[in-house]
Design an enzyme around this catalytic site. Structure first.
Site, PDB file in Angstrom:
ATOM      1  N   PHE A   6       0.792  -1.224   0.000  1.00 27.01           N
ATOM      2  CA  PHE A   6       0.000   0.000   0.000  1.00 27.01           C
ATOM      3  C   PHE A   6       0.826   1.277   0.000  1.00 27.01           C
ATOM      4  O   PHE A   6       0.260   2.364  -0.043  1.00 27.01           O
ATOM      5  CB  PHE A   6      -0.950   0.003   1.213  1.00 27.01           C
ATOM      6  CG  PHE A   6      -1.836  -1.206   1.252  1.00 27.01           C
ATOM      7  CD1 PHE A   6      -2.854  -1.356   0.325  1.00 27.01           C
ATOM      8  CD2 PHE A   6      -1.643  -2.201   2.200  1.00 27.01           C
ATOM      9  CE1 PHE A   6      -3.669  -2.482   0.331  1.00 27.01           C
ATOM     10  CE2 PHE A   6      -2.455  -3.327   2.222  1.00 27.01           C
ATOM     11  CZ  PHE A   6      -3.468  -3.471   1.286  1.00 27.01           C
ATOM     12  N   ASP A  17      -1.976  -4.680  12.648  1.00 29.26           N
ATOM     13  CA  ASP A  17      -0.833  -5.215  11.904  1.00 29.26           C
ATOM     14  C   ASP A  17       0.440  -5.102  12.746  1.00 29.26           C
ATOM     15  O   ASP A  17       1.476  -4.637  12.284  1.00 29.26           O
ATOM     16  CB  ASP A  17      -0.686  -4.473  10.562  1.00 29.26           C
ATOM     17  CG  ASP A  17       0.144  -5.258   9.544  1.00 29.26           C
ATOM     18  OD1 ASP A  17       0.376  -6.474   9.759  1.00 29.26           O
ATOM     19  OD2 ASP A  17       0.572  -4.666   8.546  1.00 29.26           O
TER      20      ASP A  17
END
Ligand code: ADP
Ligand code: MG
Ligand code: ZN
Length: 507
Positions: free
Chosen positions: A61, A169
């Site tokens: 990303f 995460d």
């Protein structure tokens, strides 16, 4: 062009420093050079403020660059510039920024200095924290460093959890550690979500987006009845959809048909009805077989957040429990501690959620996992029983502090199957005994564990404190890796754990 200022104008936009030939990172690849040129073109304002030196991170990303700016006082300062992929959802980007601005800059959470935007290009500018990848330093970490690392990670978690931020995460790549300066920084709120009472407004707005959430890029959706063949190579797990017409059991199901020696798993939502209409009376026969029938393939997927990295995902994430909280970050911290205590990184290497779940079972026990899953409304079927491991025995064996398989009193640390845990012997450079000499020097701030030795300290090389890991470390590990999220210790409580008694007054 928009420049969002979130800090007291530290940067001199007039004088952009000229590239320095002497910089130690001057040897950058053609590809990186091209990327830097493209970034200057996409967001020209960047070039007026920063000299981009190198690319320091590249993910799905974003790309992260190291940049240097000349400050008003003439000094040069380094920054990390995170260029988000232009297809990122605007609310997603804004939420990441809001996490950094509201919760960042304190308690080991990375702050933000600036944000640039031109059209769909967004660049988040943060203070640069020099750090090394955990894989490069794991073999040379002393027990005391590991203890401090986990303590500081838990501080960051307590802090963001107080804001109602679930990071989602947590892994070493997102928790930067500078060994020299003893600085720590939690980064990457790109997957963060809010708790029900989050203080981050934009995380609330994300819950609307989640309903149309795409499967996480690069990962298979195991939500439908999916056959997974786990082979001896962890990376070669395959999904096959087999067309079978007959039917018998309408339950929403999944099945892991495991390869050699590994456990077969089936996990299903105990309370969830199939969401896509499967005609009443139509049943299927793929239950507990290694096929997936069309009926099961046509079932609508259950929606539950599952962003993150498989090896760090909590059991409630792996089984798609819809009610997930801050406890998922605590689990990931537990996986990190397990990795650091055993000297193996990554510890769990799974390409798939069910493989990840079977790996957890090899450590925490299959019966225990099944029981915990029941508590959060999930039913798991496992083809064979996997006993719960003693965490000290496991970590010491993997560290080579216990007998090896050739010895008579060897305790099997892990089932030797489908690449369950990174169970291969450590490569020489990663083995504590092959640590570079300069790393074997006892750090000054090391906590005194000489009492745990039996008088050979002067003649023997210091073992990094690994010969005397206190029971408290394994007790904390046990509580972080609690299978049931309702019983799992919170980050705030973990900070007051006896392992950190001497550090508590600092919080
Ligand atoms: P992604 O979403 O692509 O994973 P991250 O925010 O995690 O992006 O950044 C990727 C990598 O870039 C990190 O793992 C780290 O190595 C580096 N990085 C990110 N922010 C910083 C920073 N402020 N200082 C130094 N390095 C950073
Ligand atoms: Mg990251
Ligand atoms: Zn079926």
């Amino acid at each position: 062009m928009e420049v969002v200022l979130t800090h007291n104008e530290p940067i001199n936009t007039e004088e952009c420093p000229k590239p320095e030939k002497s910089h130690k990172r001057s040897k950058i690849s053609r590809d990186v050079e091209t990327d830097i040129e493209l970034l200057y073109k996409a967001v020209p304002q960047i070039g007026k403020v920063f000299r981009i030196i190198d690319k320091i991170g590249e993910g799905t990303f974003s790309s992260v660059y190291l940049g240097e700016a000349q400050m008003h006082d003439g000094s040069r300062q380094k920054f990390a510039l995170k260029h988000l992929i232009p297809t990122s959802h605007p609310t997603r980007i804004a939420a990441e920024l809001q996490c950094l601005t509201l919760a960042g800059g304190q308690e080991n959470v990375m702050g933000v200095t600036y944000c640039f935007r031109k059209e769909d290009h967004v660049v988040i500018v943060m203070p640069y924290l020099e750090h090394k990848a955990i894989v490069d330093i794991i073999s040379s970490l002393s027990f005391e460093e590991v203890r401090l690392y986990i303590y500081n990670l838990l501080r960051a978690l307590k802090h963001i959890h107080q804001f109602g931020i679930i990071h989602r995460d947590i892994k070493p790549n997102n928790f930067l550690y500078n060994r020299k300066t003893k600085e720590y920084a939690l980064v990457d709120f790109g997957l963060a979500q809010g708790t029900a009472d989050t203080q981050i407004d934009l995380l609330k707005d994300l819950s609307g987006l989640r309903k149309v959430q795409r499967p996480v890029f690069g990962e298979r959706n195991i939500n439908s009845c999916t056959q997974v063949s786990a082979t001896t190579k962890a990376t070669s797990a395959q999904t096959e959809f087999v067309k079978v017409a007959k039917a018998e059991d309408p339950a929403n199901r999944r099945y892991l048909s495991a390869g050699r020696g590994s456990a077969a798993l089936k996990s299903q939502g105990a309370n969830q009805k199939p969401q896509r209409a499967v005609p009443l009376g139509v049943t299927c026969s793929c239950f507990q077989t290694d096929r997936v029938c069309n009926i099961c393939l046509s079932r609508k997927q259950q929606i539950a957040p599952r962003a993150g990295t498989p090896g760090f995902r909590a059991p409630e994430v792996l089984t798609k429990c819809p009610n997930q909280g801050t406890a998922i970050d605590v689990w990931s911290a537990g996986v990190i501690l397990l990795s650091l205590l055993s000297g193996r990184y990554p510890f769990f290497k799974a390409s798939d959620d069910l493989i990840a779940l079977s790996q957890i079972m090899t450590i925490r026990g299959s019966r225990e996992t099944i029981q915990a899953a029941k508590a959060f409304g999930k039913s798991i079927v496992c083809s064979r029983e996997l006993p719960r491991q003693d965490l000290r025995v496991l970590c010491e064996t993997l560290r080579g502090h216990r007998p090896s398989p050739d010895d008579d009193d060897y305790v099997t640390p892990l089932p030797q199957n489908n690449g369950t845990v990174s169970g291969k012997p450590p490569i020489p450079d990663e083995t504590p005994t092959h640590r570079p000499i300069e790393e074997q020097v006892k750090p000054e701030d090391t906590y005194d564990n000489t009492s745990l030795h039996t008088g050979h300290m002067e003649t023997e090389q210091w073992d990094g404190g690994w010969g005397g890991v206190p029971d408290e470390a394994y007790d904390l590990l046990d509580r972080l890796l609690e299978l049931n999220p309702a019983k799992r210790i919170t980050a705030a409580d973990a900070l007051t754990h006896p392992l950190f008694t001497d550090l508590i007054q600092l919080t």
